[in-house]
Every structure is written in C-alpha cells, then in structure tokens.
Design a protein around this motif. Structure first.
Motif, PDB file in Angstrom:
ATOM      1  N   GLU A 309      -5.465 -21.537  -1.108  1.00 54.56           N
ATOM      2  CA  GLU A 309      -6.073 -22.285  -2.209  1.00 54.56           C
ATOM      3  C   GLU A 309      -6.457 -23.695  -1.782  1.00 54.56           C
ATOM      4  OE1 GLU A 309      -3.979 -20.200  -6.117  1.00 54.56           O
ATOM      5  OE2 GLU A 309      -2.895 -21.775  -5.032  1.00 54.56           O
ATOM      6  N   LEU A 310      -5.673 -24.297  -0.872  1.00 58.79           N
ATOM      7  CA  LEU A 310      -6.045 -25.616  -0.376  1.00 58.79           C
ATOM      8  C   LEU A 310      -7.369 -25.545   0.371  1.00 58.79           C
ATOM      9  CD1 LEU A 310      -5.557 -28.606   0.114  1.00 58.79           C
ATOM     10  CD2 LEU A 310      -4.086 -27.997   2.052  1.00 58.79           C
ATOM     11  N   GLY A 311      -7.579 -24.502   1.169  1.00 59.39           N
ATOM     12  CA  GLY A 311      -8.866 -24.341   1.844  1.00 59.39           C
ATOM     13  C   GLY A 311     -10.013 -24.228   0.861  1.00 59.39           C
ATOM     14  N   GLU A 312      -9.807 -23.470  -0.220  1.00 60.98           N
ATOM     15  CA  GLU A 312     -10.844 -23.340  -1.250  1.00 60.98           C
ATOM     16  C   GLU A 312     -11.145 -24.688  -1.896  1.00 60.98           C
ATOM     17  OE1 GLU A 312      -9.301 -18.857  -2.571  1.00 60.98           O
ATOM     18  OE2 GLU A 312      -9.397 -20.477  -4.037  1.00 60.98           O
ATOM     19  N   LEU A 313     -10.090 -25.426  -2.205  1.00 65.37           N
ATOM     20  CA  LEU A 313     -10.256 -26.717  -2.877  1.00 65.37           C
ATOM     21  C   LEU A 313     -11.003 -27.708  -1.987  1.00 65.37           C
ATOM     22  CD1 LEU A 313      -9.599 -28.713  -5.186  1.00 65.37           C
ATOM     23  CD2 LEU A 313      -7.461 -29.203  -3.993  1.00 65.37           C
ATOM     24  N   LEU A 314     -10.658 -27.759  -0.711  1.00 70.92           N
ATOM     25  CA  LEU A 314     -11.338 -28.682   0.200  1.00 70.92           C
ATOM     26  C   LEU A 314     -12.814 -28.325   0.323  1.00 70.92           C
ATOM     27  CD1 LEU A 314      -8.621 -29.011   2.988  1.00 70.92           C
ATOM     28  CD2 LEU A 314      -9.163 -30.666   1.182  1.00 70.92           C
ATOM     29  N   ALA A 315     -13.123 -27.032   0.324  1.00 67.40           N
ATOM     30  CA  ALA A 315     -14.533 -26.615   0.345  1.00 67.40           C
ATOM     31  C   ALA A 315     -15.254 -27.082  -0.906  1.00 67.40           C
ATOM     32  CB  ALA A 315     -14.628 -25.099   0.491  1.00 67.40           C
ATOM     33  N   LEU A 316     -14.568 -27.006  -2.037  1.00 66.73           N
ATOM     34  CA  LEU A 316     -15.158 -27.483  -3.296  1.00 66.73           C
ATOM     35  C   LEU A 316     -15.386 -28.986  -3.249  1.00 66.73           C
ATOM     36  CD1 LEU A 316     -15.917 -26.590  -6.215  1.00 66.73           C
ATOM     37  CD2 LEU A 316     -13.574 -27.146  -6.864  1.00 66.73           C
ATOM     38  N   ALA A 317     -14.416 -29.718  -2.716  1.00 66.52           N
ATOM     39  CA  ALA A 317     -14.546 -31.175  -2.629  1.00 66.52           C
ATOM     40  C   ALA A 317     -15.678 -31.580  -1.693  1.00 66.52           C
ATOM     41  CB  ALA A 317     -13.232 -31.786  -2.162  1.00 66.52           C
ATOM     42  N   ALA A 318     -15.889 -30.797  -0.640  1.00 64.74           N
ATOM     43  CA  ALA A 318     -16.951 -31.129   0.323  1.00 64.74           C
ATOM     44  C   ALA A 318     -18.332 -31.037  -0.304  1.00 64.74           C
ATOM     45  CB  ALA A 318     -16.857 -30.214   1.542  1.00 64.74           C
ATOM     46  N   THR A 319     -18.459 -30.279  -1.402  1.00 62.26           N
ATOM     47  CA  THR A 319     -19.753 -30.176  -2.091  1.00 62.26           C
ATOM     48  C   THR A 319     -19.927 -31.252  -3.149  1.00 62.26           C
ATOM     49  OG1 THR A 319     -18.900 -28.655  -3.790  1.00 62.26           O
ATOM     50  CG2 THR A 319     -19.717 -27.677  -1.736  1.00 62.26           C
ATOM     51  N   ARG A 320     -18.945 -32.175  -3.225  1.00 62.07           N
ATOM     52  CA  ARG A 320     -18.986 -33.319  -4.146  1.00 62.07           C
ATOM     53  C   ARG A 320     -18.914 -32.901  -5.607  1.00 62.07           C
ATOM     54  NH1 ARG A 320     -18.452 -34.700   0.423  1.00 62.07           N
ATOM     55  NH2 ARG A 320     -19.469 -36.434   1.492  1.00 62.07           N
ATOM     56  N   GLN A 321     -18.340 -31.706  -5.859  1.00 68.10           N
ATOM     57  CA  GLN A 321     -18.183 -31.286  -7.249  1.00 68.10           C
ATOM     58  C   GLN A 321     -16.931 -31.881  -7.892  1.00 68.10           C
ATOM     59  OE1 GLN A 321     -19.420 -27.101  -8.240  1.00 68.10           O
ATOM     60  NE2 GLN A 321     -19.345 -26.882  -6.021  1.00 68.10           N
ATOM     61  N   ILE A 322     -16.034 -32.395  -7.073  1.00 61.81           N
ATOM     62  CA  ILE A 322     -14.883 -33.124  -7.594  1.00 61.81           C
ATOM     63  C   ILE A 322     -14.724 -34.410  -6.799  1.00 61.81           C
ATOM     64  CG2 ILE A 322     -13.644 -31.109  -8.459  1.00 61.81           C
ATOM     65  CD1 ILE A 322     -11.924 -31.196  -5.978  1.00 61.81           C
ATOM     66  N   ARG A 323     -14.198 -35.416  -7.449  1.00 63.24           N
ATOM     67  CA  ARG A 323     -13.917 -36.682  -6.783  1.00 63.24           C
ATOM     68  C   ARG A 323     -12.584 -37.207  -7.298  1.00 63.24           C
ATOM     69  NH1 ARG A 323     -14.990 -41.110 -10.150  1.00 63.24           N
ATOM     70  NH2 ARG A 323     -16.146 -40.637 -12.054  1.00 63.24           N
ATOM     71  N   THR A 324     -11.971 -38.054  -6.499  1.00 61.36           N
ATOM     72  CA  THR A 324     -10.670 -38.596  -6.864  1.00 61.36           C
ATOM     73  C   THR A 324     -10.779 -40.091  -7.071  1.00 61.36           C
ATOM     74  OG1 THR A 324      -9.627 -36.919  -5.470  1.00 61.36           O
ATOM     75  CG2 THR A 324      -8.251 -38.761  -6.183  1.00 61.36           C
ATOM     76  N   GLU A 325     -10.403 -40.558  -8.249  1.00 61.04           N
ATOM     77  CA  GLU A 325     -10.285 -41.998  -8.463  1.00 61.04           C
ATOM     78  C   GLU A 325      -9.115 -42.493  -7.618  1.00 61.04           C
ATOM     79  OE1 GLU A 325     -12.031 -44.228 -10.373  1.00 61.04           O
ATOM     80  OE2 GLU A 325     -13.503 -42.640 -10.714  1.00 61.04           O
ATOM     81  N   ARG A 326      -9.369 -43.477  -6.756  1.00 58.55           N
ATOM     82  CA  ARG A 326      -8.340 -43.914  -5.812  1.00 58.55           C
ATOM     83  C   ARG A 326      -8.183 -45.424  -5.824  1.00 58.55           C
ATOM     84  NH1 ARG A 326     -11.175 -42.086  -0.666  1.00 58.55           N
ATOM     85  NH2 ARG A 326     -12.953 -42.375  -2.061  1.00 58.55           N
ATOM     86  N   SER A 327      -6.947 -45.856  -5.617  1.00 60.40           N
ATOM     87  CA  SER A 327      -6.649 -47.248  -5.290  1.00 60.40           C
ATOM     88  C   SER A 327      -6.121 -47.250  -3.863  1.00 60.40           C
ATOM     89  CB  SER A 327      -5.598 -47.829  -6.246  1.00 60.40           C
ATOM     90  OG  SER A 327      -6.091 -47.884  -7.565  1.00 60.40           O
TER      91      SER A 327
END
Length: 354
Positions: A309-327
C-alpha cells in the motif's frame, strides 16, 4: 512551507529520547555501518508524529526499549551504504522507509503487512524501539523495508506519507467497495492525517467527502484540499451529516481523533451497513450494545498500512493528486519541532530535514 533553521552541530547528529518525559535531546552518534543484509540510508527528511508525544511523555517504554533511542518513524532519503548480500539497490537510490518492522516469516509479514505481524517483538521499527530517522543516517535492518521513490517525489514530501499518508490510505482503501459514486465518506479531524485522508478519498473514490472539525482553520484546509462539505464538530454534527446525505448517514466514517465524543459521532452518523474506522488514539471509549449504532455497522481500528500500500500511495503522490501541508525544521532545531507539535502550533505535518 514554514522553514525553521538554526546553527549546526559537529559530527553525526541524532535527536534522541533519553528518558520518559524530558524533551528529546540532540546528541552525537557513531557512524552506522551496515552488516549482512542491512542498508544505511542518508536521511533526506523525517516526520515528527503525534504518536511520538505519547512515547516521549506518557508511555514508559524503558522496560522494553533501550534508551537513548533516536526518534523518527517517518523517513525517506537515499541509499548510502549496502551490507553484504543486498541486491537490487545502488548507492544514491531515493527510497522511503516502510516503518513497521515485523518478523518477516508469519503469514501477515509474507504479504507485506508487517504492521500486523503475528509474532511481534517489542522493537517494532525505527523510532519504535530501534534508532529512527531523526538523524543524519539511518541503519535499516533489511532491504525489504525500503520502497523506491517514484520519479519527481522528493524525500521531504515522501517522509510524512510513510505514516501520515499510509495510515489514512489503508483506512480508506479497506472500505473502497462501499465508496461508490452515490456514497458518502466522513473524515473526522482534519489535522496531519485527516487533511491527507480528504485528498485520498477524492483521488481514489467518487464518493461525497464531508470533513468534520472543531477549528475554523482546519475546516478551511479541508475545503482547500477537496472536501465537498465541512461540518463543525458540535452537538448538531450528526444531524448535519444526515441532512447532507438525505437522511441516510455516511457509508464510511474515518475518525482521526479517537476521543469519546468523536467516536460517538462516528457511529451515530453512520448509515445502516456502514463502516466506522477509528484511527486516532485519543483515548476514547464507547459502550457497545445491540441498539447503540445502526444495524450491521462495522466498527474497527487500524494500525498503519502494508508495504504494498505504501508503494501505491507513493505512486499516487508522484502524480500530485495529494499533497502534505508541512512545517520544515532543521535537524538541529528538532527539539522545537516536538515542542511546537505538543503545543498545537504545527501546520499540517512537522518534517525535520537534516
């Protein structure tokens, strides 16, 4: 992004827990050397998780974990050194570190669900018994814990996804069958995990997304990252959710808080045959009886997610469909990251960048 910087320390550095309740301390540490099958990762970023606060200030882990221990169970970076027998990796490869380290041989571990290892040891991962990623370098005991980063995904983006993204991804993924285009998912708590959960729900399902929180800024963030509707978490929240769903209630509710009021809200707002998943560890409890929730509502807890599932999630993030608000914080200012996290002053996720 909010950046925090300060002066540097000499030598290899680590942010360590030294005892229960004192703040973590920056300390010098030896250069890790990989043994057979091991990999040293040059840390690009490590996330500060709210569960670390439970470890630092509430749970006495000294009986089962050797202290001092380097914090950080959300890590990404680059392969730095390989132990003998490691294949398929090269120095410089960008990787995320899968945080749950199981026995590797039980049925759950065999399919990559080491988060549900059936032969668990007290040491369950880096920053969770073993030294973690709040350091210049991280020693990873086996290459199976490394997941390649897709092109274009940098470690400071990937690191918090290894928990703050993977945990909601798993919680939502397990209910995909119920998240049809005519369904509704409710996300309770739009913080470090919840704001990613809203995006995962939008990116991987066609369901209506309703976000619930007490704070105006959290509700604003929920709308900004894709929630169709927002509801204030008050005594009228359950009825508001039913009004938005034509009286039926939510097919899936994910509670990222886990306090008694949010757990009560979750099951009261659920639709008949709905899923309620408690992710947050807010210490809540709810009594269970035949009539305490609609018929066939399934109430479950989850812990992290699987390596696939982590591999799937990273693939999703690479398409810029999710982003993380970060400090962002430097490693030398890592103590401030945990202080701000404890004081509720972090926007999104606190990420330490060596």
């Amino acid at each position: 992004l909010i950046s925090h910087t300060c002066g540097s320390m000499a030598g290899l550095r680590a942010l360590q827990m030294v005892a229960l309740r004192p703040a973590p301390e920056p300390r010098g540490v030896p250069d890790p050397q990989p043994g057979p099958g091991e990999v040293v990762v040059k840390v690009g970023a490590a996330g500060a998780c709210h569960s670390d606060l439970h470890v630092l200030y509430e749970l006495d882990v000294s009986a089962v974990w050797q202290l001092p221990m380097t914090l950080g169970h959300e890590t990404a970076g680059w392969v730095h050194a390989l132990g003998s027998g490691v294949t398929g990796l090269a120095e410089g490869d960008p990787v995320a570190v899968y945080g749950a380290w199981g026995c590797s041989v039980c049925v759950r571990c065999a399919v990559g669900a080491e988060n549900y290892c059936e032969r668990p040891s007290p040491v369950s991962g880096g920053g969770l018994g073993a030294d973690g990623g709040m350091a210049d370098y991280l020693l990873v005991p086996h290459q199976r814990h490394l997941v390649p980063l897709p092109d274009g995904l940098d470690p400071s983006t990937a690191a918090p996804l290894t928990d703050a993204g993977l945990t909601p991804y798993h919680a939502i993924r397990r209910s995909w069958a119920k998240l049809t285009p005519d369904a509704t998912i409710v996300v309770i708590g739009v913080g470090g995990l919840g704001h990613i959960g809203v995006q995962i729900a939008r990116a991987t399902t066609a369901a209506q997304v309703i976000a619930v929180d007490l704070k105006d800024d959290a509700l604003d963030l929920a709308r900004a990252v894709g929630a169709h509707h927002t509801v204030r978490s008050d005594s009228d929240a359950s009825q508001s959710i039913r009004d938005l769903t034509g009286g039926r209630g939510a097919d899936v509710v994910i509670d990222f808080v886990g306090a008694t009021p949010t757990m009560e809200l979750a099951r009261s707002a659920a639709r008949v045959m709905g899923d309620v998943t408690i992710v947050g560890i807010g210490g809540g409890q709810i009594p269970l009886s035949f009539f305490s929730q609609p018929y066939e509502v399934i109430i479950a807890t989850t812990y992290w997610g699987s390596r696939p599932e982590l591999g799937e999630l990273l693939a999703l993030a690479a398409t810029r469909q999710i982003r993380t608000e970060r400090s962002l914080y430097s490693l030398d200012d890592g103590v401030a990251a945990y202080r701000d996290l404890r004081d509720g002053q972090v926007t999104g996720r606190a990420v330490v960048v060596p």
